[in-house]
Every structure is written in C-alpha cells, then in structure tokens.
Design a protein around this motif. Structure first.
Motif, PDB file in Angstrom:
ATOM      1  N   LYS A 132       0.830  -1.210   0.000  1.00  0.00           N
ATOM      2  CA  LYS A 132       0.000   0.000   0.000  1.00  0.00           C
ATOM      3  C   LYS A 132       0.863   1.258   0.000  1.00  0.00           C
ATOM      4  O   LYS A 132       0.656   2.180  -0.804  1.00  0.00           O
ATOM      5  N   VAL A 133       1.854   1.311   0.911  1.00  0.00           N
ATOM      6  CA  VAL A 133       2.733   2.480   0.959  1.00  0.00           C
ATOM      7  C   VAL A 133       3.551   2.572  -0.318  1.00  0.00           C
ATOM      8  O   VAL A 133       3.779   3.666  -0.856  1.00  0.00           O
ATOM      9  N   GLY A 134       3.994   1.420  -0.854  1.00  0.00           N
ATOM     10  CA  GLY A 134       4.749   1.424  -2.101  1.00  0.00           C
ATOM     11  C   GLY A 134       3.956   2.018  -3.248  1.00  0.00           C
ATOM     12  O   GLY A 134       4.507   2.758  -4.084  1.00  0.00           O
ATOM     13  N   GLU A 135       2.671   1.730  -3.304  1.00  0.00           N
ATOM     14  CA  GLU A 135       1.824   2.295  -4.361  1.00  0.00           C
ATOM     15  C   GLU A 135       1.696   3.809  -4.204  1.00  0.00           C
ATOM     16  O   GLU A 135       1.709   4.556  -5.197  1.00  0.00           O
ATOM     17  N   GLU A 136       1.582   4.284  -2.963  1.00  0.00           N
ATOM     18  CA  GLU A 136       1.493   5.722  -2.723  1.00  0.00           C
ATOM     19  C   GLU A 136       2.766   6.428  -3.188  1.00  0.00           C
ATOM     20  O   GLU A 136       2.715   7.485  -3.836  1.00  0.00           O
ATOM     21  N   LEU A 137       3.910   5.846  -2.868  1.00  0.00           N
ATOM     22  CA  LEU A 137       5.187   6.445  -3.293  1.00  0.00           C
ATOM     23  C   LEU A 137       5.320   6.382  -4.806  1.00  0.00           C
ATOM     24  O   LEU A 137       5.805   7.334  -5.444  1.00  0.00           O
ATOM     25  N   ARG A 138       4.917   5.264  -5.402  1.00  0.00           N
ATOM     26  CA  ARG A 138       5.003   5.114  -6.859  1.00  0.00           C
ATOM     27  C   ARG A 138       4.219   6.213  -7.569  1.00  0.00           C
ATOM     28  O   ARG A 138       4.715   6.845  -8.504  1.00  0.00           O
ATOM     29  N   ASP A 139       2.998   6.468  -7.117  1.00  0.00           N
ATOM     30  CA  ASP A 139       2.164   7.474  -7.772  1.00  0.00           C
ATOM     31  C   ASP A 139       2.744   8.871  -7.591  1.00  0.00           C
ATOM     32  O   ASP A 139       2.717   9.684  -8.526  1.00  0.00           O
ATOM     33  N   THR A 140       3.268   9.175  -6.398  1.00  0.00           N
ATOM     34  CA  THR A 140       3.816  10.512  -6.149  1.00  0.00           C
ATOM     35  C   THR A 140       5.084  10.748  -6.958  1.00  0.00           C
ATOM     36  O   THR A 140       5.304  11.844  -7.490  1.00  0.00           O
ATOM     37  N   LEU A 141       5.940   9.709  -7.063  1.00  0.00           N
ATOM     38  CA  LEU A 141       7.179   9.849  -7.832  1.00  0.00           C
ATOM     39  C   LEU A 141       6.918  10.017  -9.324  1.00  0.00           C
ATOM     40  O   LEU A 141       7.785  10.486 -10.057  1.00  0.00           O
ATOM     41  N   SER A 142       5.727   9.665  -9.771  1.00  0.00           N
ATOM     42  CA  SER A 142       5.427   9.677 -11.195  1.00  0.00           C
ATOM     43  C   SER A 142       5.195  11.067 -11.756  1.00  0.00           C
ATOM     44  O   SER A 142       5.174  11.251 -12.984  1.00  0.00           O
ATOM     45  N   ASN A 143       5.003  12.074 -10.891  1.00  0.00           N
ATOM     46  CA  ASN A 143       4.784  13.425 -11.411  1.00  0.00           C
ATOM     47  C   ASN A 143       5.896  14.358 -10.948  1.00  0.00           C
ATOM     48  O   ASN A 143       6.763  13.977 -10.170  1.00  0.00           O
ATOM     49  N   SER A 144       5.854  15.591 -11.431  1.00  0.00           N
ATOM     50  CA  SER A 144       6.968  16.520 -11.209  1.00  0.00           C
ATOM     51  C   SER A 144       6.805  17.375  -9.957  1.00  0.00           C
ATOM     52  O   SER A 144       7.692  18.179  -9.654  1.00  0.00           O
ATOM     53  N   THR A 145       5.709  17.219  -9.238  1.00  0.00           N
ATOM     54  CA  THR A 145       5.589  17.912  -7.949  1.00  0.00           C
ATOM     55  C   THR A 145       6.480  17.208  -6.936  1.00  0.00           C
ATOM     56  O   THR A 145       6.341  16.003  -6.728  1.00  0.00           O
ATOM     57  N   PRO A 146       7.414  17.909  -6.320  1.00  0.00           N
ATOM     58  CA  PRO A 146       8.357  17.229  -5.426  1.00  0.00           C
ATOM     59  C   PRO A 146       7.655  16.484  -4.299  1.00  0.00           C
ATOM     60  O   PRO A 146       6.810  17.044  -3.602  1.00  0.00           O
TER      61      PRO A 146
END
Length: 755
Positions: free
Chosen positions: A308-322
């Motif tokens: 679950k946490v891995g999916e949250e990090l994956r989605d956040t890393l996918s865009n350019s907002t730090p």
C-alpha cells in the motif's frame, strides 16, 4: 523561545514593516550591532554572574529572558518530592524534619545528614567537611521546622534519593510578609547546583528593570493576538518571571504556547510554499525495468502495508511535484525495502537516487543490505550482472582517496545509480547532476535545512524507526505527508527488568549471555557512556564520598568490557567494544568481527541503536536502562530477534521504585508496540525528548506546547500561520517572525556542523 546567539536576533518595534532580509550597514564595532536583547550578560550583570549563567547556555539578555520558569511555588506551599529522579538537577521547596552531625566512619571528617519533607515524601541532604565548624553553620540554619528552597543534583545512596551539598535559600517567614507578598508566586527555574533557581530569578529581575516595550519585538502578529486575546511578548515576559498571581503566570505561558506553535507552523508553511514552487524529475514506473526484476527475485511476499505504501510512493514519484514524505513504522516493519523499491523506480526513469544515514556504521549496514538484496541487479559493469542492473555506491568519510575519487567521478557522470552515504553527501564538492530522489534515514539526526539542501529539485523521503504518534507527526512534520507501515512480522522479543542491586540476578544476566552464545547467538551489551567520568561535584568532596556511595557508578563501555573479560562464566568468548570515539576504521573492524563471530559479545554505546541488522543477535543487555528514553530503549531492543530465533532484552536498572525513571523502564518492559511506547513517552516526557534532538529540524524540544493537551492551540496556530504565509510568503512585513524562523534555520546549520 530558543537561544539566539548567531546574530542580533532582536529588532525594534519599528522594524515590523521592513523586509526580513534587508541589508544593514556593517557596524564599526561589534557592540554597535547590539540591541537591548542581544547584549552580552557580562555588560549588564557583571562578569562573575555572566560566567555562572553561561554554564546554563545563557549568554545574552535574550537568552536569560527566554529561560522561562517551568513552575511556580506559593509561599508556604511545599513542592512535591515524588517526581524527582536520579541524575536530575532539581529545585524543591520543603520543610526540614531533622538534622544530625556525626564523625565519618572510615576517614577523618564529619557528615551532616538533613532530612526534608513535603509532608508525604522525604529526601535526604548530605553535607561533608573536614571540620565541624562549616557543618555547624548549616546545622544552625537548617533547624527542624525551617522551610527552604533546595537546589542540587539528585543522587542515590542505599536505594534512597539524596542531594549532596545542595544550595539552599531559607524562605521568609509568612509573619514577616504583607498580604500581597504572600500571594505573589515564587518562580522555579531549571538550574544547576552552582546556579540555583533564586540566583536566576534575581538576574532576571535586574534585566527586566532595564526593558521597555519597544525593546521586545513580537513574533505573533497583532491581529492573531487580538483574535485569541493574548498579551504582548513584553507583558508576557514580565508576567511569567514576576507574576502577581498564578492566573497571570498561566496566561503568560499560554501566550508563549501560541508563540511556539505559531513560529513552528509558520516555518513549516513557508517551507511547504517554497517546495510547491519547485519541480522534481517525473519518474513513472517502467513495466520491464529493474523494479519489476527486483520484485521477481524477492524470496518473500511483501506485506499488505508495504504494498500500500509502495503504491502511494510510486504514484507521487510519477509526477513533477516534489514528493515530501515521512515514512514511519515500528522496528522490523520493512522500511528499507519500501525505500529501495522507490529508489529503483527512480533509477528506471534514468535518474540518481541516494540514501543518507547519520553514521558510517548505519550507512555500511544499508549498503550491505541493499547489495545483498539486489544481487546481480546491483552489479552494473561487473561480470554476471543482470541486463537491467544498476550500480550501488558507498560514500563515507573513511573511503581511501582513490575510492573517493572513483565514486565522486561516477556521481558526477549523472549515470542512473544508487548511492548510500553519510552527511558527506552534503558536501559542496559532491555533484549529482541527475538526482531524482533522496532518502534520509533517521531523520531526527539531520536538520531540515540539510536534507532540503540535498533534495533541492528532487523527491524526498525521510524515514524514522521511532514511531511517532499522529498528533506529533502532524505538528512537527507539518510540511510532510505521512506514510505509516502499520504491520510487521518479527520473532517474539521478551523483556525483563533486572534490579542492579541484586547480585544473584546480575550473575544470572551474564550466565544467560553465555547460554545464548553457546546456542549460536550473539549478545549486545549497551552502556550509557564510553568511559568513567566524575559527576560535577566539588573536587575536595569526591574522595570522601566514595566509601559512602554504594550504588555502582553509571556503566561505561571501557570498564564493563574489561570486567566481562574477567568473568569465569564468559571465559573463552571474544568480547568487542564499539563507541563513537573510535575511528571509522575501528568501528568497521569491530562490527565486522562481531558479524563474523570472532567476537560473540559486543559492548557498545547507543551507536548500534538503529539500522544494525544481525540476525544471529538474540540477547540485548541494556545497562542503566533508566538513563535512556523509551524510544531509545525500543530501538535498542529491536537489534535482537531479527532472525529465526526469538530475542530477549534485559533492562538493568537501579532506579528507585516510584521514580519517573523506574516508571519509564516498567513501561518499556510492558509492551513491544513502538506506537504505544511513543504515546507513553509523550505522557512521561516532553515531545522534544520523544523525538530526539533535532527530530523536527526546528526545535530540540517543545517547551510550552503539549501535542496531547494543546491540540486547539496548534490548530489555531496552523491556520493563522498558513493564512499569513499565503499573503506574505517572504514575511516582508513581519520581521520579528522572520527572525524567529531564521534562528531556527541557524540552529539547524549548527547541528550539522556538530554532527
């Protein structure tokens, strides 16, 4: 509210509308730059008083004014003795119950024993001298029935707490005071034996007489003060140091709680606003990349929480907002593998990822763990590497010159890779042209400025192995999203408290250590200090007290390791040592010997507190467990039971029953749930202590705000600070607040330099 010694941290009331960073003319003399608050105490109080106060870290007028009394006493009221703890500097108000002078038993000299009481609990006072005359003076002043304020450092003798050679001040008889004087509270300050509370009070009174409202800038905006009916900072300082009644003192402390919360929330809001203006490399997942290959070779199934946490990090890393995220979880929850999978996603996107650890020992542990988990996926450029492989590098201060040059050259190339290092990664000479992701382990060891400097225009994940209650995380990490790993799979760890006075139980501790080693295990023994050092007592009394103090000295690595080598029950075992004063090479060698089994018992300081992962370690002995905080005890316990065999933790303590220290050790033994312990730590200690020094990168401790009791204040401060930053992001029109935030950042830089 914290000490400001970096530059003149005060501004006149007329500066409120000036930009916070406006240029000022360079003064011809240092004294020309002094404001009323930044003046050295020596110029106001004289050299002797200033030198004494400097031992408390109080150097300027502002430092002294910000040394707020932590409680008040009413004349005629006794302060309770039940909360004093060994090793603490205390100030108590009590009645003398008895006093008795006698010759010493085993050497020349005399001893005066005085017992004081608050009506329910007693405390012993002890005075030593070679002759009767000086003791007769104390005996006359401290006659039974006398009420006085006593200050000193609590020690223990035969299981009873005592004060040796305390400072004291006889309180005025109520018959000699008028009604107003009787009602006026007596402020009690944090102090030392040589700088008692009443000396600080007199010094503050001298300072307050020289101040006017214009000398004290206020970080709280006027409209916020009006909305919440708060007095000015100038009035609050007078009320808290010289209260007319308890209500006035409490109102002043409430105002300071708002100030502390507002400055903290403004700093976080300003930081979040700055991050929102940046951009980081978008790192979308690659279906056929190294991340997928890594998942395929894992010998176990990831937990539901890790996924679950891995999916949250994956989605956040996918865009350019730090990304700015705090990852927390209990010991053994699997934070490292979650962070590694996120790093691999960044590598798949063609960027560099770094992990920063606070110590070389921990950095080397992370490097060894990651290279082992990656296998051929971490061998880019080597024979047998996987086609998707990347390279993994280690950058610490102990590298040879040639190793360092090779690593720096690879980093400067910008090639996708993973680098593990210490704060050496913060160096100006380090070039990371394609940096996409920074992982900071044990966030509390670094200030916010350091990790933000490295993660400029990159994604950031900060990890902590110290579980933090949600209320604290929201308060202190207000600029970060919070992700929690809430389940874990660990071998059972049992915890027992061992009384240090019980020789039979202590003998059983070392016998059990032998049994663990004979069964294939390894043993950690942790001490609170490296070598024996004397407490700050009068030099001419130390020798005389030796035969009177029966409690063993606080354990240290050097003494205990030597003693264990002499124990017959441990004969033939290798006993190693590890502590912070050893060189990097010596630390590495000591840990390598322990891992390889050349030494089976490692006597260490808390340098092994986090990150050290040795599956064969089954026994943790914590000497003087009452000297550590709950979160620290929990982390130490987490070093054992990490393999197939269950772990055992023995907490050795000499803390007297009923003391706060004894309660802390009992709470530790009662549960292995880190989040439950964190909640207990909030109840027993301050939030700053729970988090550890510089956990937030803002304050080493919250002095006025309780995240348990002051939720409403925090919410009001957060709302007000965010509204202010939205309209004045650079605080151009709020100079005093800008200076308070700048002082926070300056302390962060100092912390890095001292680390």
């Amino acid at each position: 509210m914290a000490k400001s010694s970096h530059q003149p941290a005060s501004a006149s009331a007329n500066d409120a509308a000036q930009p916070a960073n406006s240029a000022l003319p360079t003064p011809a003399l240092a004294s020309d730059a002094w404001t009323t608050l930044s003046r050295p105490l020596e110029r106001v109080l004289g050299k002797r008083s200033a030198n004494a106060l400097a031992k408390l870290g109080l150097d300027t007028v502002e430092d002294l004014l910000n040394h707020i009394p932590f409680r008040i006493a009413q004349r005629g009221e006794l302060l309770p003795l039940d909360q004093v703890a060994e090793g603490e500097s205390v100030t108590v108000v009590a009645n003398v119950v008895s006093s008795h002078m006698r010759p010493m038993n085993n050497r020349r000299g005399f001893i005066l024993n005085v017992t004081i009481s608050d009506g329910e609990h007693d405390l012993d006072l002890t005075f030593f001298a070679k002759h009767q005359r000086p003791l007769a003076f104390h005996e006359t002043k401290l006659s039974p029935g006398t009420m006085a304020t006593f200050a000193g450092t609590i020690s223990s003798y035969r299981g009873r707490l005592q004060l040796a050679h305390p400072e004291y001040e006889i309180m005025e008889s109520l018959e000699d005071l008028d009604a107003a004087q009787i009602l006026r509270p007596v402020p009690i300050y944090h102090s030392t034996a040589k700088v008692p509370s009443w000396h600080i009070h007199r010094a503050v009174a001298t300072i307050l007489d020289t101040l006017s409202p214009g000398d004290v800038p206020d970080p709280l905006p006027q409209d916020y003060r009006d909305e919440h009916q708060l007095i000015s900072r100038y009035d609050a300082l007078r009320a808290v140091h010289q209260p007319e009644d308890p209500e006035q003192w409490r109102a002043a402390r409430t105002r300071f709680a708002h100030e502390e919360a507002f400055v903290l929330q403004a700093a976080l809001a300003q930081r979040a606003a700055q991050v929102a203006q940046m951009s980081a490399p978008a790192c979308p997942p690659r279906p056929d990349g190294i991340t997928h290959a890594f998942d395929q070779r894992l010998p176990f199934i990831l937990t539901e929480s890790q996924l679950k946490v891995g999916e949250e990090l994956r989605d956040t890393l996918s865009n350019s907002t730090p990304m700015r995220c705090l990852l927390q979880g209990d010991v053994g929850a699997g934070k490292t593998i979650v962070a590694l999978r996120a790093m691999l996603q960044v590598v798949d996107a063609g960027h560099q990822a770094v992990l920063v650890a606070p110590t070389e020992v921990l950095a080397q542990q992370h490097y060894a763990t990651m290279t082992k988990m990656l296998g051929e996926l971490g061998m880019a450029g080597q024979l047998g590497a996987n086609e998707n492989a990347t390279s993994v590098h280690l950058l610490t201060g102990s590298l040879t010159a040639s190793q360092r040059r090779r690593t720096l050259a690879h980093l400067a190339s910008g090639a996708p890779s993973i680098t593990v290092g210490t704060h050496a990664l913060f160096g100006d000479q380090i070039q990371l042209p394609s940096l996409g992701f920074v992982v900071v382990d044990e966030q509390h060891r670094f200030g916010v400025d350091q990790r933000d400097k490295l993660a400029h225009n990159a994604h950031l994940l900060v990890m902590t192995a110290t579980p933090i209650p949600r209320t604290i995380a929201m308060t202190v990490f207000g600029d970060l999203d919070v992700a929690v790993l809430d389940n874990r799979e660990r071998s059972t760890i049992s915890t027992n408290v061992v009384p240090a006075y019980n020789d039979r139980w202590m003998a059983r501790v070392w016998q059990r250590a032998r049994e663990e080693v004979d069964g294939g295990g390894k043993v950690f023994v942790v001490c609170p200090r490296i070598s024996p050092t004397e407490d700050d007592v009068q030099a001419d009394l130390v020798e005389q007290q030796i035969d009177l103090m029966e409690r063993p000295q606080m354990s240290d690595v050097e003494t205990l390791s030597h003693r264990l080598q002499q124990l017959p029950v441990l004969a033939g075992l290798g006993i190693g040592v590890l502590h912070g004063k050893m060189s990097s090479a010596e630390k590495t060698e000591a840990m390598a010997a322990f891992i390889a089994g050349q030494t089976q018992i490692l006597v260490s300081t808390t340098v092994i507190e986090v990150g050290v992962d040795i599956p064969e370690a089954t026994l943790m002995v914590i000497m003087d467990a009452d000297r550590f905080g709950l979160s620290q005890l929990h982390q130490l316990r987490g070093r054992v039971g990490r393999g197939e065999k269950p772990g055992l933790c023995l907490a050795v303590t000499g803390a007297p029953d009923g003391t706060l220290a004894a309660e802390r050790v009992a709470a530790f033994a009662a549960t292995t749930d880190g989040f439950a312990l964190a909640e207990a730590d909030v109840a027993l200690r301050s939030v700053g202590d729970v988090l550890g020094a510089q956990q937030s990168g803002t304050q080493s401790s919250l002095r006025f705000v309780s995240v348990v009791k002051d939720k409403i204040i925090i919410e009001h401060a957060r709302q007000g600070a965010r509204e202010l930053i939205a309209t004045d992001p650079d605080l151009t029109h709020h100079r005093a607040l800008a200076i308070a935030i700048a002082d926070i950042n300056a302390r962060n830089r100092e912390y890095l330099e001292k680390s």
